[in-house]
Design an enzyme around this catalytic site. Structure first.
Site, PDB file in Angstrom:
ATOM      1  N   ASP A 129       0.823  -1.210   0.000  1.00 52.15           N
ATOM      2  CA  ASP A 129       0.000   0.000   0.000  1.00 52.15           C
ATOM      3  C   ASP A 129       0.858   1.262   0.000  1.00 52.15           C
ATOM      4  O   ASP A 129       1.300   1.742   1.051  1.00 52.15           O
ATOM      5  CB  ASP A 129      -0.927  -0.024   1.218  1.00 52.15           C
ATOM      6  CG  ASP A 129      -1.950   1.092   1.219  1.00 52.15           C
ATOM      7  OD1 ASP A 129      -1.838   2.013   0.385  1.00 52.15           O
ATOM      8  OD2 ASP A 129      -2.872   1.047   2.059  1.00 52.15           O
ATOM      9  N   SER A 132      -0.490   4.418   1.987  1.00 54.44           N
ATOM     10  CA  SER A 132      -0.269   4.390   3.429  1.00 54.44           C
ATOM     11  C   SER A 132       1.176   4.718   3.771  1.00 54.44           C
ATOM     12  O   SER A 132       1.451   5.511   4.683  1.00 54.44           O
ATOM     13  CB  SER A 132      -0.637   3.015   3.992  1.00 54.44           C
ATOM     14  OG  SER A 132      -2.032   2.814   3.945  1.00 54.44           O
TER      15      SER A 132
END
Length: 374
Positions: A129, A132
């Site tokens: 991710d 993130s």
């Protein structure tokens, strides 16, 4: 498989898509890594570091020639990809909605473009991710930049000459960036409060030692929201939140806004009238500046002053922490590609029905195939 790491050409981009650690890992999988000369310098990685890790280092044309996998941070100009192998994979943060013409050109060129920012927020993809990993750094840097612009101390200080009161910090939007902003402001000694439209974030705010400021009696977004993102709320909720925020803002020294809605302009969280209620010398750091801003009057990439309040139009703050941002991003890329790596074929094999592949794949077979871009 030849893996190309070109230097980034986007204005202000200081990150790089591979570090020596991931070069070694790709080489161990059987890949042949080629890095453009000087690609990692702004992120603190020398050409000698790449060579020691097993990469070949050369000029751009030689690096891209025959490449089957091109790893980038912010994509490439379509015209540069003529030298790569037919059907090559291009992986990066490709900004599909705002760079649609480039995506169309990737498809027309026969490139298979994969947008890392569209990685689904599921357990299996947590280590992949990029939003993130980069937002975590941005939340930290927002507080540091806000503290620099504020010009006063953050923690309470008791001295013989008197007491310095702690700064009051208000975080609006409690995603990854917001949570890191709360934690950083707390570590610096500020009194911190935070708000979000998602009910599940109340406990997260309190767990970090901050005060949760929430609208009561009007339904917001239950749970975490779709895919971990906030969505649109009712007009009734927006009105109630505006009233709550207005009374709270007047007491704050630094405000960090982080609210984004994927594929849409950033929601307006602070109006000019609300800004005028804040104390002169206070600071607002708008992390949504690139998407239009959460704050009225915000200018992306600039610090402007309205009613005595400084508005910092923060743009891609992760770039200002290039070494750490590059390290995290390059690991995201390796975790993604290695999860699909076929040892017999010596390359990643992306299954059509895989949830991750369907989310990030933009183009294939000469056309745009992403459902979100349909």
């Amino acid at each position: 498989m030849k893996i190309a790491i070109p230097a980034e050409t986007a204005p202000g981009e200081s990150r790089v898509a591979a570090i020596p650690e991931t070069v070694k890992k790709f080489t161990a999988l059987g890949g042949e890594v080629a890095v453009e000369r000087g690609a990692g310098l702004s992120a603190g990685v020398s050409d000698e570091d790449y060579a020691a890790a097993g990469a070949s280092v050369g000029e751009r044309a030689a690096v891209l020639a025959g490449a089957e996998l091109v790893l980038t941070v912010s994509g490439m100009e379509p015209g540069e990809l003529g030298a790569v192998a037919p059907g090559a994979l291009l992986v990066g943060i490709l900004d599909p909605f705002r760079r649609r013409e480039a995506i169309n050109a990737y498809g027309a060129a026969g490139i298979e473009a994969l947008a890392m920012e569209w990685m689904p927020r599921i357990t299996r993809a947590q280590s992949m991710d990029v939003l993130s990993s980069q937002s975590n750094l941005a939340g930290y840097k927002a507080v540091i930049d806000g503290a620099a612009a504020y010009g006063r101390a953050f923690p309470m200080m008791m001295t013989a000459a008197g007491t310095v009161s702690p700064a009051r910090v208000f975080v609006m939007g409690v995603g990854v960036a917001g949570l890191q902003a709360i934690a950083t402001a707390r570590r610096l000694g500020a009194q911190v409060s935070a708000t979000d439209v998602r009910s599940a974030t109340r406990e997260q705010i309190q767990s970090l030692g901050a005060k949760a400021v929430f609208v009561e009696g009007v339904a917001g977004i239950e749970g975490e929201g779709q895919g971990g993102y906030a969505g649109e709320t009712s007009d009734e909720y927006k009105k109630a939140q505006a009233e709550l925020v207005s009374s709270h803002l007047a007491k704050q020294d630094i405000v960090i806004t982080t609210a984004l809605i994927p594929g849409k302009p950033a929601p307006r969280l602070i109006s000019d009238a609300q800004l005028s209620s804040m104390r002169p010398g206070s600071v607002v750091v708008d992390l949504a500046a690139d998407a239009g801003g959460n704050v009225e009057g915000c200018v992306a990439g600039e610090t402007v002053e309205r009613h005595g309040v400084k508005i910092v139009g923060a743009t891609n703050l992760a770039r200002s922490l290039a070494a750490d941002a590059s390290a995290l991003y390059s690991r995201n890329l390796f975790n993604f590609l290695s999860a699909f790596w076929n040892k017999e074929q010596g390359r990643p094999v992306l299954a059509d029905e895989d949830e991750i592949v369907k989310a990030v794949r933009l183009t294939r077979g000469g056309q745009v195939v992403s459902e979100r871009l349909a």
